[in-house]
Write an enzyme that holds these catalytic residues in place. Structure first.
Site, PDB file in Angstrom:
ATOM      1  N   LYS A 161      -7.712 -19.172  18.018  1.00 26.96           N
ATOM      2  CA  LYS A 161      -6.360 -19.528  18.669  1.00 26.96           C
ATOM      3  C   LYS A 161      -5.730 -18.430  19.103  1.00 26.96           C
ATOM      4  O   LYS A 161      -4.996 -18.525  20.008  1.00 26.96           O
ATOM      5  CB  LYS A 161      -5.833 -20.423  17.706  1.00 26.96           C
ATOM      6  N   LYS A 201      -6.527 -14.021  10.162  1.00 25.99           N
ATOM      7  CA  LYS A 201      -7.125 -14.810  10.805  1.00 25.99           C
ATOM      8  C   LYS A 201      -7.863 -14.014  11.994  1.00 25.99           C
ATOM      9  O   LYS A 201      -7.291 -13.455  12.769  1.00 25.99           O
ATOM     10  CB  LYS A 201      -6.111 -15.787  11.302  1.00 25.99           C
ATOM     11  N   ARG A 261       0.878  -1.376  -0.053  1.00 25.63           N
ATOM     12  CA  ARG A 261       0.071  -0.094  -0.099  1.00 25.63           C
ATOM     13  C   ARG A 261       0.806   1.317  -0.064  1.00 25.63           C
ATOM     14  O   ARG A 261       0.407   2.439  -0.619  1.00 25.63           O
ATOM     15  CB  ARG A 261      -0.801  -0.019   1.355  1.00 25.63           C
TER      16      ARG A 261
END
Length: 333
Positions: free
Chosen positions: A192, A105, A30
């Protein structure tokens, strides 16, 4: 094979390096200055110092108009932004006809009364026609970039996406297994991170290996309960994206989320802990979303709740341990 990786953090760079040993890879950053430095120095000194970039890896940059163009010239597009950037990237790629996969995640941060969403739920909102999935599993970026043995899961309801991810990344150093339980793979990867904060706290307080084993085991039970409530298959959580990723993130010294727990146990504030990392610790940002989804589904997640109370300053480190150990006895099942 031509691969476009959108996001030049540690994990995006590591997978780009791994794939570029056999394929032609474009790594999009970016920040134009970062892209120029990567191209000039042939190294991502900000996020993955010491790893030489293969000749087949080229750096690129540019605004929203560049993203569909780069994807259009590639056989596979990888979104390697943090969870907070996934919605924007999938919006840019919503008309793309080829396979797309994301690496992040976590859950999106809740907005107002709405629950935070998983990646496949975001995709269903902004790019329902996109052929997409996730590449997940127990993996530290540095080890993958070094070519150390790793196993990952390519999860999608599209065989085209699964096959593209295997073709792109499967190698003698990196095994890629297919899975069509997208929800299960995503929930394992998200939860997790929250549990790793708890385990870092446990290790930072020197509570011992018994306590660590108990946290990991009961944390796996929490993860599975939430996953099943959200439509995942229970056996997914015994695989790489569940138990495997939990063990790695909860015990490995390269784990950023575990590091947050360690620092909180040593008396650092949450802001100090996050600032010291130099990278995103997704567990900090998705813990509240995990607990909120669990509450709305009537799923019991005491470890995740204790982590949120710790992050919000409602409990001190010792108080979080006391809250967990002081719960009434229940049957393990």
């Amino acid at each position: 094979m031509k691969i476009a990786v959108f996001g030049a953090g540690a994990w995006g760079t590591a997978l780009a390096v791994s794939a570029a040993r056999r394929h032609e890879v474009t790594l999009w950053a970016r920040d134009p200055a970062q892209a120029a430095a990567i191209d000039r120095e042939r190294e991502n000194r900000r996020y993955l110092p010491g790893i030489a970039l293969p000749p087949a890896l080229a750096a690129a940059t540019g605004g929203a108009h560049v993203i569909p163009r780069l994807a259009g010239g590639s056989d596979l597009s990888i979104v390697a932004t943090p969870m907070a950037g996934l919605r924007e990237m999938l919006t840019h790629l919503r008309q793309h006809p080829g396979p797309v996969a994301w690496l992040c995640k976590g859950f999106e941060a809740p907005v107002g009364d709405a629950d935070g969403l998983l990646g496949h739920e975001v995709k269903a909102q902004v790019a329902p026609g996109l052929q997409a999935g996730i590449l997940s599993g127990p993996s530290f970026a540095l080890e993958v970039a070094r070519g150390q043995p790793t196993a990952l899961v390519a999860a999608s309801d599209s065989a085209v996406v699964r096959d593209a991810l295997v073709a792109a990344f499967h190698s003698p150093q990196l095994r890629v297994y297919g899975n069509d339980d997208v929800a299960g793979v995503e929930i394992g990867g998200a939860v997790k991170n929250v549990l790793a904060i708890a385990t870092g706290l446990c290790d930072g307080l020197a509570l011992g290996l018994n306590a660590r084993a108990a946290l990991i085991t009961r944390g796996l039970a929490e993860m599975t309960r939430l996953g099943v409530a959200l439509g995942a298959r229970p056996e997914t959580f015994m695989g790489l994206s569940g138990l495997g990723d939990l063990v790695l993130t909860a015990t490995g010294d390269l784990s950023r989320n575990r590091r947050v727990g360690l620092l909180l146990a040593q008396g650092a504030t949450l802001q100090q802990a996050v600032d010291s990392l130099g990278h995103v610790a997704e567990g900090v940002y998705c813990a509240r979303a995990v607990v909120r989804r669990a509450r709305h589904l009537a799923v019991e997640m005491p470890i995740a709740r204790a982590v949120v109370a710790l992050l919000d300053g409602e409990l001190a480190p010792s108080g979080a341990v006391a809250a967990l150990m002081g719960r009434d006895p229940v049957a393990e099942g």
